[in-house]
Scaffold this motif. Structure first.
Motif, mmCIF file in Angstrom:
data_model
loop_
_atom_site.group_PDB
_atom_site.id
_atom_site.type_symbol
_atom_site.label_atom_id
_atom_site.label_comp_id
_atom_site.label_asym_id
_atom_site.label_seq_id
_atom_site.Cartn_x
_atom_site.Cartn_y
_atom_site.Cartn_z
ATOM 1 N N SER A 436 23.802 -25.639 9.135
ATOM 2 C CA SER A 436 25.093 -25.054 8.736
ATOM 3 C C SER A 436 25.968 -24.803 9.956
ATOM 4 O O SER A 436 27.190 -25.034 9.938
ATOM 5 C CB SER A 436 24.845 -23.751 7.978
ATOM 6 O OG SER A 436 26.062 -23.130 7.631
ATOM 7 N N SER A 437 25.367 -24.334 11.043
ATOM 8 C CA SER A 437 26.125 -24.105 12.281
ATOM 9 C C SER A 437 26.673 -25.407 12.834
ATOM 10 O O SER A 437 27.809 -25.460 13.339
ATOM 11 C CB SER A 437 25.232 -23.410 13.301
ATOM 12 O OG SER A 437 25.913 -23.232 14.532
ATOM 13 N N CYS A 438 25.861 -26.469 12.711
ATOM 14 C CA CYS A 438 26.353 -27.780 13.173
ATOM 15 C C CYS A 438 27.570 -28.216 12.382
ATOM 16 O O CYS A 438 28.524 -28.774 12.928
ATOM 17 C CB CYS A 438 25.217 -28.812 13.034
ATOM 18 S SG CYS A 438 23.886 -28.597 14.239
ATOM 19 N N LYS A 443 33.389 -29.195 12.085
ATOM 20 C CA LYS A 443 34.695 -28.861 11.483
ATOM 21 C C LYS A 443 35.704 -28.443 12.548
ATOM 22 O O LYS A 443 36.886 -28.824 12.517
ATOM 23 C CB LYS A 443 34.506 -27.753 10.460
ATOM 24 C CG LYS A 443 35.749 -27.431 9.661
ATOM 25 C CD LYS A 443 35.465 -26.375 8.596
ATOM 26 C CE LYS A 443 36.706 -26.054 7.792
ATOM 27 N NZ LYS A 443 36.445 -25.007 6.764
ATOM 28 N N LYS A 444 35.243 -27.640 13.548
ATOM 29 C CA LYS A 444 36.125 -27.228 14.637
ATOM 30 C C LYS A 444 36.589 -28.432 15.452
ATOM 31 O O LYS A 444 37.756 -28.529 15.850
ATOM 32 C CB LYS A 444 35.405 -26.228 15.536
ATOM 33 C CG LYS A 444 35.214 -24.855 14.922
ATOM 34 C CD LYS A 444 34.479 -23.929 15.883
ATOM 35 C CE LYS A 444 34.276 -22.556 15.272
ATOM 36 N NZ LYS A 444 33.544 -21.646 16.195
ATOM 37 N N LEU A 445 35.634 -29.345 15.700
ATOM 38 C CA LEU A 445 36.012 -30.558 16.445
ATOM 39 C C LEU A 445 37.052 -31.369 15.698
ATOM 40 O O LEU A 445 37.998 -31.895 16.287
ATOM 41 C CB LEU A 445 34.770 -31.400 16.723
ATOM 42 C CG LEU A 445 33.866 -30.939 17.872
ATOM 43 C CD1 LEU A 445 32.582 -31.767 17.902
ATOM 44 C CD2 LEU A 445 34.596 -31.072 19.201
ATOM 45 N N ASN A 446 36.864 -31.485 14.395
ATOM 46 C CA ASN A 446 37.853 -32.224 13.592
ATOM 47 C C ASN A 446 39.221 -31.549 13.640
ATOM 48 O O ASN A 446 40.253 -32.229 13.674
ATOM 49 C CB ASN A 446 37.363 -32.327 12.144
ATOM 50 C CG ASN A 446 36.350 -33.446 11.954
ATOM 51 O OD1 ASN A 446 36.481 -34.515 12.553
ATOM 52 N ND2 ASN A 446 35.340 -33.196 11.135
ATOM 53 N N LYS A 447 39.238 -30.208 13.625
ATOM 54 C CA LYS A 447 40.519 -29.479 13.706
ATOM 55 C C LYS A 447 41.186 -29.725 15.049
ATOM 56 O O LYS A 447 42.399 -29.954 15.128
ATOM 57 C CB LYS A 447 40.255 -27.980 13.529
ATOM 58 C CG LYS A 447 41.470 -27.077 13.702
ATOM 59 C CD LYS A 447 42.503 -27.323 12.604
ATOM 60 C CE LYS A 447 43.585 -26.256 12.602
ATOM 61 N NZ LYS A 447 44.328 -26.169 13.843
ATOM 62 N N ILE A 448 40.380 -29.698 16.138
ATOM 63 C CA ILE A 448 40.945 -29.945 17.462
ATOM 64 C C ILE A 448 41.515 -31.352 17.548
ATOM 65 O O ILE A 448 42.616 -31.576 18.064
ATOM 66 C CB ILE A 448 39.871 -29.721 18.540
ATOM 67 C CG1 ILE A 448 39.530 -28.230 18.642
ATOM 68 C CG2 ILE A 448 40.350 -30.243 19.893
ATOM 69 C CD1 ILE A 448 38.351 -27.936 19.539
ATOM 70 N N ILE A 449 40.777 -32.307 17.032
ATOM 71 C CA ILE A 449 41.248 -33.700 17.060
ATOM 72 C C ILE A 449 42.524 -33.856 16.241
ATOM 73 O O ILE A 449 43.467 -34.543 16.648
ATOM 74 C CB ILE A 449 40.137 -34.643 16.542
ATOM 75 C CG1 ILE A 449 38.983 -34.676 17.550
ATOM 76 C CG2 ILE A 449 40.684 -36.047 16.308
ATOM 77 C CD1 ILE A 449 37.756 -35.400 17.039
ATOM 78 N N ALA A 450 42.575 -33.182 15.064
ATOM 79 C CA ALA A 450 43.772 -33.266 14.221
ATOM 80 C C ALA A 450 44.988 -32.694 14.946
ATOM 81 O O ALA A 450 46.086 -33.265 14.906
ATOM 82 C CB ALA A 450 43.539 -32.526 12.902
#
Length: 611
Positions: A436-438, A443-450
């Protein structure tokens, strides 16, 4: 001798009747003074006929003007007649105002008379008084007008001179007091002695030309008074016409020394400012309230290679890159219409022909009534920074796309592992928690990339907006219902059917970012208020928290690229792109975005959209 000794009465009266002068014979029977003879010239001068006035008292024929409180003709003429009766001597009156009535009417004509009354002595007795008059009306009125003019001129705070040709006839008191020249020293060409030696010839040329052409002129010159003080005067010279002919010139002069000193100081300040503007590396420009360019500093002409005046008005647009002209004009027009400061990046043609990236900024200048009268702007060369930014954007663009593929695969693998664990090892809570932590980190990485992709699109001018009509209140309700707000609650205020024309997906992105920030940075807030209302043809959305607030010196940077207000503790992750992306999304819709905050009183982030 001063009396007449004619013994033949009839002969004397016949002579009087035919004399060429204005003569009237009256009896010394005060106070009636009966008229016994009159000359034809007297009849003509007084609008009378001999047969109408013979045998009548003189004041019956020539009364004072009824109702005229200043009338003193009867009084003074009676006194003169009585003087002749008493002394048997001639009596010359002062010039007397004595209006004459038009026969058959109540109209009186203004007249001034020079009068001599003479006794007629026969056998030592006074038998008649010869009343002799001369019409001096014209000369009297002229003298009266002259005195009136001088009285007014001497009371005037302005200097007044009168000229016949270039020769001074009259100088008023103000001229004498200002220059120190006496009246006698000023007449003729003496007034020139008051002029500064360097200005005499110029003023002489102007005056002579006006005399030659029967024209007028205005000028400014210096005088040197008797205290050796130099003062500035402005003069206006006009010709005076009489019966269509120029008879004189009148000059009115005003002391403008204080104004001239102030103007000189202003000119010196302007010169210093121009020198300062020319010495800085930035291009400086000034426009009027309508945006028409009035001034560029030397740096502008050196950079663009344009000739002086070539960029005035709307000429500046010619040196803009064709792809940037309309965009720059739209932003400039918005600033002119709203008074908001102007800021934009565009490409400007250098004198070499290449296009260089510059940052254009301008701020309005207001007069004392709060009205915009000028815009002061600068252009700063940011070409090197722009090239570095493009290189960074290219790297981010490539890196973002390269990271998306492995993250997508990683997400799929993590989902497969999670399903396997839940199916085969449902009691392994530690491993399930790690998975779940992964997911959260992915999700955070995807937000940063977006955010990086959006920021890159904005930098390249490629932010795509697809507008549609939708209810902003409903969007707020739908979006906030899916946000993890922790211990806070969200209260939405606003009536439904507040329709806007915007890209719903992009506006959702803005709302999510602002509400998430409120939850993240003001987690102590019990209630986060989201309010939507109509304001001046715009829908305004405001998100208010009850957090610790933002320091004033940081507020102006919040919407800058890569700026983070909490760098001291780095408690929250992020790249400082969220608000930058939000601001550009809103501005691309023609709206505004901002924040109101005080330390200890929470913050309100707001944006507007056209309805």
């Amino acid at each position: 001798m001063n009396f007449t000794g004619v013994k033949d009465h009839n002969a004397m009266l016949a002579i009087i009747r035919n004399l060429p002068g204005n003569y009237l014979i009256v009896l010394p029977n005060a106070p009636i003074f009966t008229i016994v003879e009159i000359s034809e010239a007297y009849n003509e001068a007084t609008f009378t006929r001999r047969e109408d006035i013979l045998g009548k008292g003189i004041f019956e024929v020539f009364p004072d003007v009824p109702g005229d409180e200043m009338a003193d003709g009867e009084l003074n003429l009676t006194a003169s007649f009585n003087n002749v009766i008493a002394t048997h001597q001639n009596h010359e009156m002062l010039v007397q105002r004595y209006p004459v009535r038009i026969p058959g009417s109540d109209v009186f004509v203004e007249r001034f008379w020079s009068t001599i009354n003479k006794p007629v002595i026969i056998d030592g007795q006074l038998h008649y008084i010869i009343h002799s008059i001369t019409d001096v009306t014209e000369s009297k009125l002229l003298k009266s007008r002259e005195q009136y003019f001088k009285a007014l001129a001497d009371e005037s705070p302005f200097m007044i001179l009168r000229f016949a040709g270039a020769s001074c006839l009259y100088a008023n008191t103000a001229w004498v007091q200002t220059t120190g020249l006496t009246f006698e020293e000023s007449v003729g060409l003496g007034y020139l002695n008051a002029l500064h030696p360097d200005d005499v010839e110029h003023e002489r040329i102007l005056f002579n030309y006006a005399v030659k052409t029967n024209g007028s002129f205005e000028s400014k010159f210096r005088i040197v008074n008797k205290l050796n003080e130099t003062r500035w005067l402005t003069v206006k010279v006009l010709p005076l016409h009489t019966d269509g002919l120029i008879t004189e010139f009148v000059a009115s002069l005003i002391d403008i020394t204080e104004q001239e000193i102030a103007d000189q100081r202003i000119r010196q300040s302007e010169m210093l400012l121009r020198q300062l503007a020319d010495s800085i590396i930035q291009m400086v420009w000034v426009t009027d309230a309508e945006g028409m360019h009035e001034y560029y500093n030397k740096r502008w002409y050196d950079f663009t290679g344009t000739a002086y005046g070539e960029s005035d008005g709307e000429g500046w647009n010619a040196v803009f890159h064709p792809e940037d002209q309309q965009r720059a004009w739209n932003v400039w027009r918005h600033s002119l219409e709203t008074g908001t400061p102007y800021e934009i990046e565009y490409r400007l043609r250098k004198f070499t022909g290449e296009y260089i990236w510059v940052l254009g900024r301008a701020a309005p200048y207001f007069n004392e009534n709060g009205k915009i009268v000028k815009w002061f702007g600068t252009c700063t060369d940011i070409h090197e920074q722009k090239l570095l930014q493009h290189q960074k954007d290219d790297f981010i663009n490539i890196a973002s796309h390269e990271l998306k593929t492995p993250l997508t695969s990683l997400s799929a693998n993590m989902q497969f592992i999670e399903r396997s664990l839940l199916r085969n090892r449902p009691d392994d809570h530690v491993l399930i928690s790690m998975i779940s932590s992964c997911f959260k980190n992915v999700k955070k990485l995807n937000k940063i990339i977006a955010d990086l992709v959006d920021a890159n699109s904005i930098g390249l001018g490629e932010l795509l907006i697809r507008k549609e009509r939708f209810d902003i209140i409903k969007l707020l309700q739908d979006v906030t219902s899916n946000i993890n707000i922790g211990t806070s609650t969200i209260e939405i205020i606003g009536e439904s059917n507040l329709m806007v024309n915007a890209d719903a997906g992009k506006i959702e992105q803005v709302i999510v970012n602002l509400v998430n920030n409120a939850c993240k940075y003001a987690g102590e807030s019990e209630v986060i208020i989201v309010k939507a209302a109509l304001e001046d043809e715009y829908a305004k959305v405001a998100i208010t928290d009850q957090g610790k607030g933002i320091q004033e010196d940081k507020i102006k940077y919040l919407f800058d690229r890569y700026y983070r207000a909490d760098t001291a503790n780095m408690k929250y992750s992020g790249m400082g792109l969220g608000l930058y992306v939000c601001a550009n999304i809103i501005r691309s819709h023609g709206g505004s975005i901002g924040v109101e905050s005080k330390v200890g009183n929470g913050s309100t982030f707001w944006f507007t959209l056209p309805i």
